[in-house]
Design an enzyme around this catalytic site. Structure first.
Site, short mmCIF file in Angstrom:
data_model
loop_
_atom_site.label_atom_id
_atom_site.label_comp_id
_atom_site.label_asym_id
_atom_site.label_seq_id
_atom_site.Cartn_x
_atom_site.Cartn_y
_atom_site.Cartn_z
N CYS A 64 0.82 -1.31 -0.02
CA CYS A 64 0.12 -0.04 0.21
C CYS A 64 0.81 1.24 -0.07
O CYS A 64 1.92 1.15 0.46
CB CYS A 64 -0.85 0.05 1.14
SG CYS A 64 -2.16 -1.42 1.10
N GLU A 68 -2.51 13.88 1.54
CA GLU A 68 -3.52 13.42 0.51
C GLU A 68 -4.77 14.25 1.01
O GLU A 68 -5.00 14.13 2.53
CB GLU A 68 -3.74 11.92 0.29
CG GLU A 68 -2.54 11.47 -0.23
CD GLU A 68 -2.95 9.88 -0.38
OE1 GLU A 68 -3.85 9.51 0.02
OE2 GLU A 68 -2.17 9.18 -1.56
N SER A 95 -5.48 11.82 -2.97
CA SER A 95 -5.48 10.47 -3.11
C SER A 95 -5.57 9.57 -4.37
O SER A 95 -6.18 10.41 -5.28
CB SER A 95 -6.73 9.81 -2.07
OG SER A 95 -7.10 8.61 -2.34
#
Length: 561
Positions: free
Chosen positions: A121, A447, A473
């Site tokens: 991730c 983000e 994001s």
């Protein structure tokens, strides 16, 4: 072998004694085998990583069977979704450097021969990637894979972005508490990286094009048994890479980065891929000009539209349609676009890797003749408001917003913007400006999925643009331009904007401008007070002092460079 530094000769008897105490060394014969570092980013805090301890077990067993000795160690990780909207998001991008430094430290301190990175991730992928390139020892990546999309009782497919946008819909009273709860309960149904073409999945797909991961790395689901089989292949292959002495520097040419960006354009990847790929290119000693991204975008058709660009297609659909190899195979039909002779960690060239791939569902991966557009899904805008560039995910922009001119509505932070959105200050036609959220100003370039999702939830996605020196994001959609450089904290033009200034966004012509005279812009910049840091202690204070512009990948300054 590099590891002879810690295992050969009479003077290394203490080292061997300590290694035997770990239990990893089973017999003295193990000292004649390559030592492989297994950098695992398992953590209970990130759904994309909760299963990586099991993947690590599979990888280590495969390394043993292939004739290597695996030594597993861990890195930290930040879940961007959980960190979002509060102080925690300041640590997300900054964690990339900690991850890179920690992997470098373990490998160098113990002189390991090869490296396999188990990742998935957000910043963990590029952090490990930066370390692997910096170390330049044989390395291979295996991701934990994407999660399945969620399904509501109605049969509608949903994902994490559905939940974020559901918050805006609830504020607008478009849905009730029970409906928001249903989104919450179904948005993230399994382990794995979030199910759309967000940052994590974008980077894991790019690894295939860069040549540092095996085919399937980006799209095979976390819960698919094929993911464990891919892990076995990676564990076996890293031992072969050590024997062949095939290093990242043998793979990562400028052409490899062009292959990766071409894939990025074709699948409309996250804007964060630009930031991270620039940082990796820097580690590889390659200066990648942002203007080249626009040149590639002009050549690359947009073939695969995935959430958030469309709410109905997710990574499981891309995998079933042929995966990344099918996209690359389709792109290879364009003469001279891809360098198919690039080496990869499979031991084959990129061309050989994709030779048998084919599109299995033309509704998900379109042929060139039926592309969503003739140009790619990412571009960089330049102009008097972004002299060093700003990035926009064109594939997720409503066609009506490809050109837009409107008054600036300025917020000095994400928190201030969220308050303004909640008070419904944003009006149709506005250009929302969120500044002092760049690498230095944030600090950490947070983000901002919450404000963009809230704007979409309020029904303003095709009426309002948003620009920022921070980041968005990978799940963001709409006319959202991030990474505007230089940032406000470095006295970039975005710092001189005033409420009501007319801002013109012209995506087709790659322009971002404020419509005021140059002399007035410079006068305002000259009159700005000195930047006052928000955080003055701890890691973020040190990070803030050393981080560079987003246009350079937000890397840390090297005092000796």
């Amino acid at each position: 072998m590099r590891s002879d530094q810690i295992k050969k000769g009479i003077e290394r008897a203490p080292h061997r004694s300590l290694l035997k105490a770990t239990g990893v060394i089973r017999t003295d014969a193990d000292f004649s085998k390559p030592f492989i570092g297994v950098a695992n980013s398992y953590t209970d805090l990130i759904p994309g990583h909760v299963h990586l301890h099991e993947l690590g077990r599979v990888v280590k067993e495969a390394i043993r069977q292939a004739g290597g000795v695996p030594f597993e160690f861990n890195t930290i990780g930040v879940d961007d979704g959980i960190a979002m909207g509060h102080i925690g998001m300041r640590y997300s991008l900054a964690s990339r450097e900690l991850i890179a430094d920690s992997v470098e430290t373990v490998i160098q301190a113990h002189q390991l021969d090869g490296l396999i990175c188990i990742t998935n991730c957000d910043k963990i992928v590029p952090g490990m990637l930066m370390a692997a390139v910096r170390l330049n020892i044989p390395a291979i990546f295996i991701s934990g894979g994407p999660m399945k999309a969620g399904v509501l009782d109605s049969g509608e497919k949903v994902d994490l972005i559905s939940v974020f946008e559901g918050v805006g819909k609830r504020i607008r009273n478009e849905i009730n508490d029970d409906q928001l709860k249903e989104l919450e309960n179904h948005g993230c149904p399994t382990c794995g990286s979030c199910s759309g073409m967000f940052t994590a999945n974008s980077m894991n797909c790019l690894l295939e094009a860069l040549g540092l991961a095996l085919p399937g790395n980006g799209t095979i689901l976390a819960v698919d048994p094929a993911r464990n089989e891919l892990a076995k292949q990676a564990g076996k292959q890293i031992v072969q890479l050590v024997k062949d002495d095939l290093k990242p520097s043998d793979i990562l040419s400028e052409a490899a980065f062009e292959n990766a960006f071409a894939l990025d354009m074709a699948m409309g990847g996250s804007t964060n891929t630009v930031l991270h790929t620039l940082a990796v290119a820097h580690e590889a000693g390659i200066a990648f000009d942002l203007h080249k991204i626009n040149e590639l975008s002009e050549k690359v058709p947009y073939l695969c539209k995935v959430s958030p660009a469309t709410p109905f297609v997710h990574m499981e659909d891309v995998d079933a349609a042929g995966g990344i190899s099918a996209i690359l195979k389709e792109l290879s039909r364009i003469n001279g676009l891809l360098n198919l002779a690039q080496l990869t960690v499979s031991g084959k060239t990129l061309g050989e890797n994709i030779s048998t791939a084919k599109i299995k569902d033309e509704q998900v991966i379109r042929p060139i003749e039926n592309a969503y557009s003739k140009t790619g899904g990412l571009v960089v805008l330049f102009g008097n408001l972004a002299p060093e560039g700003g990035v926009v995910k064109t594939g997720a922009v409503d066609p009506k917003m490809m050109t837009h001119e409107g008054p600036a509505r300025i917020y000095e932070s994400e928190a201030e913007a969220l308050q303004g959105i909640a008070r419904q200050e944003i009006k149709a036609g506005d250009v929302v400006v969120i500044r002092y959220e760049g690498p230095k100003g944030g600090p950490g370039m947070p983000e901002m999925l919450s404000p963009t999702s809230a704007i979409m939830g309020l029904g303003l996605g095709d009426k309002v643009a948003l620009i920022t020196d921070g980041r968005f994001s990978g799940g963001t959609r709409g006319a959202c331009i991030g990474h505007v450089s230089p940032e406000a904290a470095d006295r970039g033009p975005i710092a001189a904007l005033q409420n009501g200034d007319r801002i013109r966004i012209d995506i087709p012509n790659r322009r971002l401008d404020v419509l005021i005279p140059e002399k007035e812009l410079q006068k305002r910049l000259n009159g700005l007070p000195p930047f006052e840091a928000k955080i003055k202690k701890g890691y973020l204070a040190r990070y803030q002092q050393n981080v560079t512009s987003a246009s350079k990948g937000a890397i840390l300054k090297n005092p000796w460079a």
